[in-house]
Design a protein around this motif. Structure first.
Motif, PDB file in Angstrom:
ATOM      1  N   GLU A   1       0.853  -1.222   0.029  1.00  8.01           N
ATOM      2  CA  GLU A   1       0.020   0.174  -0.050  1.00  8.01           C
ATOM      3  C   GLU A   1       0.832   1.250  -0.064  1.00  8.01           C
ATOM      4  N   THR A   2       2.081   1.293   0.549  1.00  4.28           N
ATOM      5  CA  THR A   2       3.077   2.471   0.701  1.00  4.28           C
ATOM      6  C   THR A   2       3.776   2.733  -0.519  1.00  4.28           C
ATOM      7  N   ALA A   3       3.688   1.554  -1.459  1.00  4.69           N
ATOM      8  CA  ALA A   3       4.610   1.730  -2.705  1.00  4.69           C
ATOM      9  C   ALA A   3       3.978   2.778  -3.598  1.00  4.69           C
ATOM     10  N   PRO A   4       4.649   3.534  -4.257  1.00  2.87           N
ATOM     11  CA  PRO A   4       4.381   4.280  -5.431  1.00  2.87           C
ATOM     12  C   PRO A   4       4.198   3.653  -6.478  1.00  2.87           C
ATOM     13  N   SER A   5       3.152   4.245  -7.401  1.00  3.00           N
ATOM     14  CA  SER A   5       2.983   3.455  -8.884  1.00  3.00           C
ATOM     15  C   SER A   5       2.501   4.692  -9.818  1.00  3.00           C
ATOM     16  N   VAL A   6       2.689   4.204 -11.252  1.00  2.70           N
ATOM     17  CA  VAL A   6       2.333   5.130 -12.056  1.00  2.70           C
ATOM     18  C   VAL A   6       1.351   4.420 -13.023  1.00  2.70           C
ATOM     19  N   SER A   7       0.435   5.151 -13.366  1.00  2.50           N
ATOM     20  CA  SER A   7      -0.735   4.532 -14.276  1.00  2.50           C
ATOM     21  C   SER A   7      -0.657   5.270 -15.615  1.00  2.50           C
ATOM     22  N   ILE A   8      -0.658   4.487 -16.725  1.00  2.00           N
ATOM     23  CA  ILE A   8      -0.647   5.142 -17.937  1.00  2.00           C
ATOM     24  C   ILE A   8      -2.019   4.789 -18.690  1.00  2.00           C
ATOM     25  N   SER A   9      -2.796   5.814 -18.930  1.00  2.00           N
ATOM     26  CA  SER A   9      -4.193   5.679 -19.381  1.00  2.00           C
ATOM     27  C   SER A   9      -3.959   5.509 -20.977  1.00  2.00           C
ATOM     28  N   LEU A  10      -4.810   4.849 -21.489  1.00  2.00           N
ATOM     29  CA  LEU A  10      -4.888   4.835 -23.073  1.00  2.00           C
ATOM     30  C   LEU A  10      -5.918   5.390 -23.633  1.00  2.00           C
ATOM     31  N   PRO A  11      -6.014   5.867 -24.881  1.00  2.00           N
ATOM     32  CA  PRO A  11      -6.908   6.428 -25.620  1.00  2.00           C
ATOM     33  C   PRO A  11      -7.969   5.011 -26.118  1.00  2.00           C
ATOM     34  N   SER A  12      -9.385   5.289 -26.134  1.00  2.00           N
ATOM     35  CA  SER A  12     -10.133   4.144 -26.465  1.00  2.00           C
ATOM     36  C   SER A  12     -10.067   3.441 -27.763  1.00  2.00           C
ATOM     37  N   ASN A  13      -9.273   4.013 -28.533  1.00  2.00           N
ATOM     38  CA  ASN A  13      -9.022   3.640 -29.959  1.00  2.00           C
ATOM     39  C   ASN A  13      -7.807   3.075 -30.175  1.00  2.00           C
ATOM     40  N   ILE A  14      -6.993   2.812 -28.994  1.00  2.00           N
ATOM     41  CA  ILE A  14      -5.701   2.013 -29.124  1.00  2.00           C
ATOM     42  C   ILE A  14      -6.025   0.727 -28.315  1.00  2.00           C
ATOM     43  N   PRO A  15      -5.991  -0.489 -29.008  1.00  2.00           N
ATOM     44  CA  PRO A  15      -5.801  -1.549 -28.414  1.00  2.00           C
ATOM     45  C   PRO A  15      -4.577  -1.748 -27.453  1.00  2.00           C
TER      46      PRO A  15
END
Length: 159
Positions: free
Chosen positions: A36-50
């Protein structure tokens, strides 16, 4: 001319080094069961990119030194999450390159704190296309024959 070649080589070598350091490392992407204390990075993708066509390589630094990796491509995702810790030690920075076919490579440099969760959006900037055309002279070389044409093209980066 030589300066352009050197610039192109530097970019290529950088990509190779980043890719090579990523390959043997332990994967710390979305399959990582993070604390829970570890950092993270989330990369969101466009809906038209599989999502299965997206490639992400990264390198992070922290009290553990430096390590790299890549995300395993999976279908049906809206985002990829990269855990920012190694052996319980949080990364202080992560550098990523995100690629999808037809899109320019996007680079991210993200500073991290102990329990931060950072969201970034991958926006597909279409790559510029260049049409190459040519002619085989003399055309007798390929007329009525099973010929093979090999074309090598090197793009130069602007200075």
């Amino acid at each position: 001319m030589i300066g352009r070649i050197q610039n192109a080589c530097i970019v290529c070598y950088s990509l190779v080094i980043l890719s090579c350091t990523a390959a043997p490392q332990r994967l710390t992407s979305q399959a990582y069961s993070r604390q829970e204390t570890a950092p993270s990075v989330s990369i969101s993708l466009p809906s038209n990119i599989p999502s299965e066509t997206v490639q992400i390589v990264y390198h992070m630094v922290g009290p553990f030194g430096g390590t790299g990796g890549y995300t395993k491509s999976q279908a049906g995702l809206h985002s990829y999450e990269i855990a920012g810790a190694v052996e319980g030690k949080s990364a202080t920075e992560i550098r990523m390159m995100v690629y999808a076919p037809g899109c320019e490579i996007q680079k991210f440099i993200v500073p991290l704190a102990d329990n931060s969760r950072v969201d970034r959006e991958f926006e597909c900037q279409p790559v510029q296309w260049i049409v190459l055309s040519g002619q085989i002279v003399p055309n007798d070389l390929v007329r009525d024959k099973n010929a093979e044409l090999i074309v090598s093209y090197m793009a130069f980066l602007g200075a």
